[in-house]
Design an enzyme around this catalytic site. Structure first.
Site, PDB file in Angstrom:
ATOM      1  N   ALA A   5       0.904  -1.137  -0.357  1.00 22.59           N
ATOM      2  CA  ALA A   5      -0.022   0.236  -0.432  1.00 22.59           C
ATOM      3  C   ALA A   5       0.853   0.917  -0.101  1.00 22.59           C
ATOM      4  O   ALA A   5       2.406   1.126   0.690  1.00 22.59           O
ATOM      5  CB  ALA A   5      -0.964   0.062   1.531  1.00 22.59           C
ATOM      6  N   GLU A  14      -1.120  -9.206  -0.808  1.00 23.04           N
ATOM      7  CA  GLU A  14      -2.476  -9.364   0.015  1.00 23.04           C
ATOM      8  C   GLU A  14      -3.055  -9.618  -1.791  1.00 23.04           C
ATOM      9  O   GLU A  14      -4.435  -9.808  -1.967  1.00 23.04           O
ATOM     10  CB  GLU A  14      -2.984  -8.491   0.771  1.00 23.04           C
ATOM     11  CG  GLU A  14      -2.065  -8.318   1.774  1.00 23.04           C
ATOM     12  CD  GLU A  14      -2.825  -7.305   2.913  1.00 23.04           C
ATOM     13  OE1 GLU A  14      -2.443  -6.523   2.217  1.00 23.04           O
ATOM     14  OE2 GLU A  14      -3.441  -7.364   4.145  1.00 23.04           O
TER      15      GLU A  14
HETATM   16  N1  COA Z   1       4.364   2.810  -0.395  1.00 16.27           N
HETATM   17  C1  COA Z   1       5.130   4.094  -1.089  1.00 16.27           C
HETATM   18  N2  COA Z   1       6.009   4.370  -2.059  1.00 16.27           N
HETATM   19  C2  COA Z   1       7.408   3.208  -1.837  1.00 16.27           C
HETATM   20  C3  COA Z   1       6.204   2.124  -1.309  1.00 16.27           C
HETATM   21  C4  COA Z   1       5.288   1.046  -0.982  1.00 16.27           C
HETATM   22  N3  COA Z   1       4.956   0.746  -0.487  1.00 16.27           N
HETATM   23  N4  COA Z   1       6.805   0.998  -1.823  1.00 16.27           N
HETATM   24  C5  COA Z   1       8.590   2.145  -1.904  1.00 16.27           C
HETATM   25  N5  COA Z   1       7.787   2.900  -2.763  1.00 16.27           N
HETATM   26  C6  COA Z   1       8.445   4.005  -3.851  1.00 16.27           C
HETATM   27  C7  COA Z   1       9.535   4.282  -2.428  1.00 16.27           C
HETATM   28  O1  COA Z   1       9.024   5.739  -1.623  1.00 16.27           O
HETATM   29  C8  COA Z   1      11.010   5.214  -4.243  1.00 16.27           C
HETATM   30  O2  COA Z   1      10.113   6.839  -3.821  1.00 16.27           O
HETATM   31  P1  COA Z   1      11.115   7.862  -4.415  1.00 16.27           P
HETATM   32  O3  COA Z   1      12.060   7.364  -5.373  1.00 16.27           O
HETATM   33  O4  COA Z   1      10.252   8.933  -4.974  1.00 16.27           O
HETATM   34  O5  COA Z   1      12.025   7.420  -2.911  1.00 16.27           O
HETATM   35  C9  COA Z   1      10.357   4.610  -4.416  1.00 16.27           C
HETATM   36  O6  COA Z   1       9.115   3.607  -4.926  1.00 16.27           O
HETATM   37  C10 COA Z   1      11.092   3.188  -4.784  1.00 16.27           C
HETATM   38  O7  COA Z   1      11.273   2.422  -4.213  1.00 16.27           O
HETATM   39  P2  COA Z   1      13.133   2.488  -3.711  1.00 16.27           P
HETATM   40  O8  COA Z   1      12.621   2.103  -1.208  1.00 16.27           O
HETATM   41  O9  COA Z   1      14.345   3.156  -3.432  1.00 16.27           O
HETATM   42  O10 COA Z   1      13.581   1.075  -4.459  1.00 16.27           O
HETATM   43  P3  COA Z   1      14.282   0.051  -2.964  1.00 16.27           P
HETATM   44  O11 COA Z   1      14.931  -1.378  -3.806  1.00 16.27           O
HETATM   45  O12 COA Z   1      15.838   0.708  -2.547  1.00 16.27           O
HETATM   46  O13 COA Z   1      13.446  -0.882  -1.814  1.00 16.27           O
HETATM   47  C11 COA Z   1      12.208  -2.266  -1.504  1.00 16.27           C
HETATM   48  C12 COA Z   1      12.610  -1.644  -2.615  1.00 16.27           C
HETATM   49  C13 COA Z   1      10.632  -2.574  -1.543  1.00 16.27           C
HETATM   50  C14 COA Z   1      12.779  -2.784   0.028  1.00 16.27           C
HETATM   51  C15 COA Z   1      11.793  -0.707  -0.950  1.00 16.27           C
HETATM   52  O14 COA Z   1      11.171   0.372  -1.730  1.00 16.27           O
HETATM   53  C16 COA Z   1      10.490  -1.115   0.738  1.00 16.27           C
HETATM   54  O15 COA Z   1      11.023  -0.984   1.589  1.00 16.27           O
HETATM   55  N6  COA Z   1       9.518  -1.037   0.549  1.00 16.27           N
HETATM   56  C17 COA Z   1       8.237  -0.404   1.294  1.00 16.27           C
HETATM   57  C18 COA Z   1       7.462  -1.823   0.965  1.00 16.27           C
HETATM   58  C19 COA Z   1       6.266  -1.965   2.567  1.00 16.27           C
HETATM   59  O16 COA Z   1       6.713  -1.548   3.503  1.00 16.27           O
HETATM   60  N7  COA Z   1       5.399  -2.757   1.895  1.00 16.27           N
HETATM   61  C20 COA Z   1       4.277  -2.898   2.603  1.00 16.27           C
HETATM   62  C21 COA Z   1       3.034  -1.565   3.207  1.00 16.27           C
HETATM   63  S1  COA Z   1       2.250  -1.249   4.316  1.00 16.27           S
END
Ligand code: COA
Length: 260
Positions: A66, A115
């Site tokens: 999300a 999900e």
């Molecule tokens: N919500 C909003 N934005 C998200 C997102 C989410 N769930 N997951 C990734 N993004 C965005 C990041 O903020 C980033 O945006 P920006 O470039 O404007 O800063 C972009 O997507 C790329 O993500 P980034 O974190 O830089 O990539 P990464 O390869 O370093 O890491 C993940 C990948 C998936 C490990 C990491 O993005 C992450 O942990 N995301 C959240 C996962 C999560 O907790 N999901 C459950 C939500 S309830």
């Protein structure tokens, strides 16, 4: 219909819905959830669509959850509403569609992403996919059905560990757990989903809808899956598809189901 955050493409009986916010790893914001609802609804209503495939755009993510930025300042009641609204509009909606839905997991499927994949009727994954429900690492729990569908698919103990550790499993572990049915390369993921869809489309769409309803009934509070099966089984005998299936078998030819 044109969408801002998703793509929907129909070809040869298959509607492919692609979540298309690659710069945000296809995170599900409010408008994406709404557009997904509309696209799934449209595909379900079109009789030409026999199978729906849902996937993510880009090479990195199916859906990374999300959209965290949207609920950062929510209150208790807003949080509850977010989960209730999302479940009704998308996750339960997809799980109860009568058109088969295959999730083609092409990368990260985290939180709401996993999900969504779990709400689909079954899943295939590419070998770079990573899956998990990391919500407790943010101080929240899965709210789009994850606490229910993950244990149904992988067993309670594995679900407990995955949720509590906020860990991620790779595609092969997901295969071992029964979370996905097949793992293949990134290039072969959509062709594999299409191949399975092709096998599904040879069968009676009316009988498939009945089977989906009977299988789902076993997981519904207050419903008896065996009773639903009996009713759905009986209803099949009144369908044109059943007549065609039996006639084709007896005439030793391939059936051409009218879908009625
Ligand atoms: N919500 C909003 N934005 C998200 C997102 C989410 N769930 N997951 C990734 N993004 C965005 C990041 O903020 C980033 O945006 P920006 O470039 O404007 O800063 C972009 O997507 C790329 O993500 P980034 O974190 O830089 O990539 P990464 O390869 O370093 O890491 C993940 C990948 C998936 C490990 C990491 O993005 C992450 O942990 N995301 C959240 C996962 C999560 O907790 N999901 C459950 C939500 S309830």
């Amino acid at each position: 219909m044109s969408y801002e955050n998703i793509l929907s493409h129909f070809d040869n009986g298959i509607t492919t819905i692609t979540i298309n916010r690659p710069s945000k790893l296809n995170a599900l914001n409010r408008s994406t959830i709404k557009e997904l609802h509309e696209a799934f609804k449209k595909a379900e209503e079109e009789r030409e669509t026999k199978v729906i495939i849902v996937t993510g755009s880009g090479e990195k993510a199916f859906v990374a959850g999300a959209d965290i930025s949207e609920f950062a300042d929510y209150s208790v009641s807003q949080g509850e509403q977010l989960a209730a609204h999302g479940q009704a509009l998308l996750f339960d909606f997809v799980a109860h569609l009568y058109t088969p839905v295959i999730a083609a997991i092409n990368g990260f499927a985290l939180g709401g992403g996993l999900e969504l994949a779990m709400a689909a009727h079954f899943r295939v994954a590419s070998d770079n996919a990573k899956m998990g429900l990391p919500e407790v690492s943010l101080g929240v729990i899965p709210g789009y059905g994850g606490t229910q569908r993950l244990p149904q698919l992988v067993g309670k103990g594995r679900a407990m560990e995955l949720v509590m550790t906020a860990g991620m499993i790779d595609a092969n572990k997901a295969l071992e757990f029964g979370l996905v049915n097949h793992v293949t390369t990134q290039e072969e993921l959509l062709p594999l989903a299409h191949k399975i869809a092709g096998k599904i489309m040879r069968n009676s769409s009316v009988a498939i809808a009945a089977a989906i309803n009977a299988i789902n009934a076993g997981y519904e509070e207050g419903e008896n899956g065996f009773d639903t099966e009996i009713i759905e089984f009986g209803k099949c005998f009144g369908t044109a598809d059943f007549q065609e299936g039996i006639n084709a078998f007896l005439a030793k030819r391939k059936p051409e189901f009218p879908g009625l």
